[in-house]
Design an enzyme around this catalytic site. Structure first.
Site, PDB file in Angstrom:
ATOM      1  N   MET A  30      41.025  46.675  54.838  1.00  0.00           N
ATOM      2  CA  MET A  30      39.899  47.168  54.049  1.00  0.00           C
ATOM      3  C   MET A  30      39.430  46.065  53.097  1.00  0.00           C
ATOM      4  SD  MET A  30      40.393  51.203  53.595  1.00  0.00           S
ATOM      5  CE  MET A  30      41.571  51.227  52.294  1.00  0.00           C
ATOM      6  N   ALA A  32      39.610  42.801  50.346  1.00  0.00           N
ATOM      7  CA  ALA A  32      40.364  42.403  49.150  1.00  0.00           C
ATOM      8  C   ALA A  32      41.681  41.787  49.613  1.00  0.00           C
ATOM      9  CB  ALA A  32      40.585  43.582  48.213  1.00  0.00           C
ATOM     10  N   LEU A  33      41.550  40.821  50.503  1.00  0.00           N
ATOM     11  CA  LEU A  33      42.722  40.274  51.186  1.00  0.00           C
ATOM     12  C   LEU A  33      43.669  39.573  50.212  1.00  0.00           C
ATOM     13  CD1 LEU A  33      41.120  38.793  54.442  1.00  0.00           C
ATOM     14  CD2 LEU A  33      41.941  41.117  54.003  1.00  0.00           C
ATOM     15  N   HIS A  37      48.153  40.444  53.756  1.00  0.00           N
ATOM     16  CA  HIS A  37      47.248  40.446  54.908  1.00  0.00           C
ATOM     17  C   HIS A  37      47.364  39.120  55.676  1.00  0.00           C
ATOM     18  CE1 HIS A  37      44.837  43.303  52.242  1.00  0.00           C
ATOM     19  NE2 HIS A  37      45.041  44.013  53.332  1.00  0.00           N
ATOM     20  N   GLN A  61      38.944  57.936  54.764  1.00  0.00           N
ATOM     21  CA  GLN A  61      40.374  58.053  54.453  1.00  0.00           C
ATOM     22  C   GLN A  61      40.643  58.184  52.960  1.00  0.00           C
ATOM     23  OE1 GLN A  61      41.210  54.006  56.221  1.00  0.00           O
ATOM     24  NE2 GLN A  61      42.798  53.971  54.654  1.00  0.00           N
ATOM     25  N   GLY A 150      51.274  46.494  58.331  1.00  0.00           N
ATOM     26  CA  GLY A 150      52.374  46.228  57.387  1.00  0.00           C
ATOM     27  C   GLY A 150      53.262  47.454  57.214  1.00  0.00           C
ATOM     28  N   LYS A 152      54.561  48.343  54.507  1.00  0.00           N
ATOM     29  CA  LYS A 152      54.381  49.004  53.197  1.00  0.00           C
ATOM     30  C   LYS A 152      53.812  50.409  53.434  1.00  0.00           C
ATOM     31  CE  LYS A 152      51.055  48.114  50.163  1.00  0.00           C
ATOM     32  NZ  LYS A 152      50.471  49.467  49.912  1.00  0.00           N
ATOM     33  N   SER A 188      49.439  44.557  47.408  1.00  0.00           N
ATOM     34  CA  SER A 188      48.461  45.600  47.695  1.00  0.00           C
ATOM     35  C   SER A 188      47.139  45.189  47.068  1.00  0.00           C
ATOM     36  CB  SER A 188      48.935  46.920  47.076  1.00  0.00           C
ATOM     37  OG  SER A 188      47.852  47.817  46.971  1.00  0.00           O
ATOM     38  N   SER A 189      46.044  45.559  47.707  1.00  0.00           N
ATOM     39  CA  SER A 189      44.723  45.234  47.139  1.00  0.00           C
ATOM     40  C   SER A 189      44.558  45.930  45.794  1.00  0.00           C
ATOM     41  CB  SER A 189      43.617  45.672  48.085  1.00  0.00           C
ATOM     42  OG  SER A 189      43.848  45.108  49.342  1.00  0.00           O
TER      43      SER A 189
HETATM   44  O1  PAF Z   1      46.024  49.955  55.740  1.00  0.00           O
HETATM   45  C1  PAF Z   1      44.793  49.846  55.578  1.00  0.00           C
HETATM   46  O2  PAF Z   1      44.297  48.922  54.925  1.00  0.00           O
HETATM   47  C2  PAF Z   1      43.870  50.885  56.198  1.00  0.00           C
HETATM   48  O3  PAF Z   1      44.458  52.143  56.172  1.00  0.00           O
HETATM   49  C3  PAF Z   1      43.413  50.521  57.623  1.00  0.00           C
HETATM   50  C4  PAF Z   1      44.564  50.477  58.591  1.00  0.00           C
HETATM   51  C5  PAF Z   1      42.709  49.164  57.599  1.00  0.00           C
HETATM   52  C6  PAF Z   1      42.422  51.569  58.127  1.00  0.00           C
HETATM   53  O4  PAF Z   1      41.281  51.626  57.327  1.00  0.00           O
END
Ligand code: PAF
Length: 283
Positions: A30, A32-33, A37, A61, A150, A152, A188-189
């Site tokens: 999503m 904000a690497l 990542h 989500q 990941g 996590k 985490s982002s």
């Molecule tokens: O883990 C995440 O960043 C998200 O849940 C994913 C897998 C990219 C789906 O939007």
């Protein structure tokens, strides 16, 4: 670096690579690497000729609209970070909401053998329908040989594996180790949004998980769970949402320890309004 904003262009390009027998890895994100990542991308590059990285803040989500609104969106910086790994072997897919959902921003409804009702599923209603919807769509667009997730988000990893099995998606789903900051905080982002005092307090989460692991060697799951709750009561800046010890296959909380089962401890904590999750293998 090639950046695609629509699925037709991306599919055409991937098709041409596959025609030359190139293998394709996939890392959905999503944005904000962070280093976590990048470690997934590096796993992907060591196994495949090319890696597609999707950058898409998936609206379906998020059960909390504020969380969706505040989620960092940093495409230019993300691309710069990916370029530090490889300019030619990474393809970025940064679609619009319309490209993914057309006129219907809604989740498909899934059952993942009960996995969806535990932990994150119980605390974030609808979350795994949203994750299932987006990951299934992305896997259908990218059609990768292997996809990297990941640990996590251990529950998400299990759910994606289950989905690939249920829908006969021919992609190997690979779980990768949790990447941690030097002080132990899982990457985490969301960490970026922590105020400095909460960032300083947050490594307590992993320290407590490590102590819980040690205690689980001699104590019951109930005793360890109570001990963790007590530790968080003494913490002003961190609020425990849940801690539980579960079977890694079913994610059901352990009632009586068995030497034949594999367990993990899972935790969710609020640092101010930021929700952090983590987990640790116990045996
Ligand atoms: O883990 C995440 O960043 C998200 O849940 C994913 C897998 C990219 C789906 O939007």
């Amino acid at each position: 670096m090639k950046i695609f904003h629509n699925k037709t262009d991306l599919s055409t390009h991937i098709h041409s690579l596959k025609a030359k027998e190139a293998s394709i890895g996939f890392v959905p994100t999503m944005g904000a690497l962070h280093k976590g990542h990048l470690s997934l991308v590096n796993f992907g590059l060591s196994d495949n000729d090319f890696v597609v990285v999707s950058i898409f803040v998936n609206p379906t989500q998020f059960n909390n609209p504020e969380d969706l609104k505040k989620y960092p969106r940093t495409l230019d910086r993300d691309v710069e970070l990916l370029q530090t790994i490889s300019d030619s072997k990474i393809l970025v897919y940064a679609p619009t909401v319309e490209d993914i959902y057309e006129n219907n921003v809604a989740s498909q409804s899934f059952t993942f053998g009960g996995l969806e009702h535990e932990m994150e599923g119980a605390f974030r209603p609808g979350h795994f329908d949203g994750v299932g919807t987006i990951v299934k769509r992305l896997l259908e667009i990218v059609k990768p040989d292997k996809a990297y997730f990941g640990q996590k988000d251990f529950q998400q990893l299990l759910i994606v594996k289950k989905m690939a099995e249920l829908y006969k998606i021919p992609t190997e789903i690979i779980g990768c180790p949790i990447f941690r900051a030097a002080d132990g905080l899982a990457m985490s982002s969301r960490n970026e949004r922590l105020k400095s005092e909460h960032r300083e307090a947050a490594p307590f989460i992993y320290r407590t998980l490590k102590s819980a692991k040690e205690k689980f060697g001699t104590k019951s799951a109930k005793a360890v769970t109570e001990w963790v709750a007590k530790q968080f009561k003494k913490q002003e800046l961190l609020e425990l949402e849940y801690f539980l010890i579960a079977d890694t296959k079913t994610l059901k909380p352990v009632k009586r320890k068995s030497t034949k089962k594999v367990y993990r401890a899972f935790i969710a904590v609020y640092a101010d309004d930021i929700r952090l999750i983590d987990n640790i293998a116990l045996n």
